[in-house]
Design an enzyme around this catalytic site. Sequence first.
Site, mmCIF file in Angstrom:
data_model
loop_
_atom_site.group_PDB
_atom_site.id
_atom_site.type_symbol
_atom_site.label_atom_id
_atom_site.label_comp_id
_atom_site.label_asym_id
_atom_site.label_seq_id
_atom_site.Cartn_x
_atom_site.Cartn_y
_atom_site.Cartn_z
ATOM 1 N N ASN A 10 -2.142 -10.799 4.201
ATOM 2 C CA ASN A 10 -1.181 -9.817 3.698
ATOM 3 C C ASN A 10 -0.273 -9.277 4.815
ATOM 4 O O ASN A 10 -0.723 -8.518 5.677
ATOM 5 C CB ASN A 10 -1.995 -8.685 3.038
ATOM 6 C CG ASN A 10 -1.134 -7.703 2.308
ATOM 7 O OD1 ASN A 10 -0.050 -7.362 2.769
ATOM 8 N ND2 ASN A 10 -1.609 -7.231 1.169
ATOM 9 N N LYS A 13 0.018 -5.378 5.067
ATOM 10 C CA LYS A 13 -1.103 -4.766 5.792
ATOM 11 C C LYS A 13 -0.907 -4.933 7.292
ATOM 12 O O LYS A 13 -1.104 -4.003 8.064
ATOM 13 C CB LYS A 13 -2.421 -5.482 5.440
ATOM 14 C CG LYS A 13 -3.077 -5.109 4.151
ATOM 15 C CD LYS A 13 -4.462 -5.779 4.138
ATOM 16 C CE LYS A 13 -5.165 -5.671 2.829
ATOM 17 N NZ LYS A 13 -6.477 -6.349 2.861
ATOM 18 N N ASP A 65 -10.367 -4.410 3.792
ATOM 19 C CA ASP A 65 -10.287 -4.603 2.350
ATOM 20 C C ASP A 65 -9.878 -3.280 1.734
ATOM 21 O O ASP A 65 -10.279 -2.206 2.207
ATOM 22 C CB ASP A 65 -11.609 -5.086 1.756
ATOM 23 C CG ASP A 65 -11.357 -5.785 0.426
ATOM 24 O OD1 ASP A 65 -10.940 -6.953 0.444
ATOM 25 O OD2 ASP A 65 -11.542 -5.146 -0.633
ATOM 26 N N PHE A 139 4.434 -2.261 0.073
ATOM 27 C CA PHE A 139 4.013 -3.490 -0.614
ATOM 28 C C PHE A 139 3.069 -3.117 -1.755
ATOM 29 O O PHE A 139 2.748 -1.938 -1.955
ATOM 30 C CB PHE A 139 3.322 -4.440 0.379
ATOM 31 C CG PHE A 139 1.994 -3.917 0.894
ATOM 32 C CD1 PHE A 139 1.943 -3.015 1.942
ATOM 33 C CD2 PHE A 139 0.794 -4.322 0.308
ATOM 34 C CE1 PHE A 139 0.722 -2.527 2.408
ATOM 35 C CE2 PHE A 139 -0.427 -3.843 0.774
ATOM 36 C CZ PHE A 139 -0.462 -2.944 1.824
ATOM 37 N N TYR A 141 1.025 -1.888 -4.681
ATOM 38 C CA TYR A 141 1.172 -0.820 -5.678
ATOM 39 C C TYR A 141 1.963 0.383 -5.152
ATOM 40 O O TYR A 141 2.029 1.407 -5.833
ATOM 41 C CB TYR A 141 -0.213 -0.338 -6.135
ATOM 42 C CG TYR A 141 -1.013 -1.390 -6.889
ATOM 43 C CD1 TYR A 141 -0.948 -1.469 -8.281
ATOM 44 C CD2 TYR A 141 -1.832 -2.292 -6.220
ATOM 45 C CE1 TYR A 141 -1.678 -2.427 -8.977
ATOM 46 C CE2 TYR A 141 -2.568 -3.254 -6.905
ATOM 47 C CZ TYR A 141 -2.481 -3.316 -8.280
ATOM 48 O OH TYR A 141 -3.202 -4.264 -8.967
ATOM 49 N N HIS A 167 -4.743 5.806 3.121
ATOM 50 C CA HIS A 167 -6.115 5.330 3.258
ATOM 51 C C HIS A 167 -6.253 4.453 4.498
ATOM 52 O O HIS A 167 -7.168 4.577 5.288
ATOM 53 C CB HIS A 167 -6.492 4.552 1.992
ATOM 54 C CG HIS A 167 -5.497 3.481 1.600
ATOM 55 N ND1 HIS A 167 -4.143 3.684 1.643
ATOM 56 C CD2 HIS A 167 -5.655 2.186 1.211
ATOM 57 C CE1 HIS A 167 -3.511 2.570 1.264
ATOM 58 N NE2 HIS A 167 -4.417 1.654 1.005
#
Length: 198
Positions: A10, A13, A65, A139, A141, A167
């Site tokens: 990703n 991320k 994750d 990216f 949501y 988060h």
Amino acid sequence: MLTVTFVSTNSGKYREVRALLRPFGIQVRWKRRKLPEPQTANIEEVVRSKLNAVRDVTGWVLVEDSGLFIPSLNGFPGVYSAHILDIWGFGPLFELLKRRPRAASFRAVAGLRLGRRIWLFPGEVRGKIAPRAAGKNGFGYDPIFVPEGRTRTFAQIPVAEKNELSHRSQALRAAGQLLASLDARGRTRRPRRKRSAA
Ligand code: ITT
């Protein structure tokens, strides 16, 4: 400078992880590789499994994750967030939330590995699902998630602001602190002694 290899598919991320570890003086190298994810609703278990799959990578290795958890949908899409977004987009989620509370949270667990040692760092941000998608930043949501105390989605605010609240920022700051206290072999860094003027 300490270098960490971030293993993920990703790119969103990766961009955030790189920015979040920079203040700790840590350089991030991106290794794009799909890691196996077990069938479990538990993010920590997924991270342990990802860490297990990167044993062949030398030096400091980082995996992560994460997912969007909606309590009125029993935590769905949770660990299946990436897959659900691929096959559904946002539409069916809006449909499901028409008559249900829209509270939601993003959760992340970052995992570090050095040889046989591993460390896990959790992070969470609460908020709600917006009435419609808005914004172009970020990216996944981000266009439908409004963090608590704000009126705009993660995709409407600058990435630097998302990185203060998210988060991922909580998880990565804790990981950054640990990394800043250790060296490339995982030994505690000693503060340099000042030479006394003789
Ligand atoms: P890797 O497993 O290869 O790292 P992935 O995208 O498959 O990449 P996950 O399995 O952890 O990662 O799925 C996380 C999904 O949750 C991600 O693809 C997004 O759809 C969503 N997500 C997580 N954090 C997010 C964030 O900060 N903003 C928006 N969506 C997020």
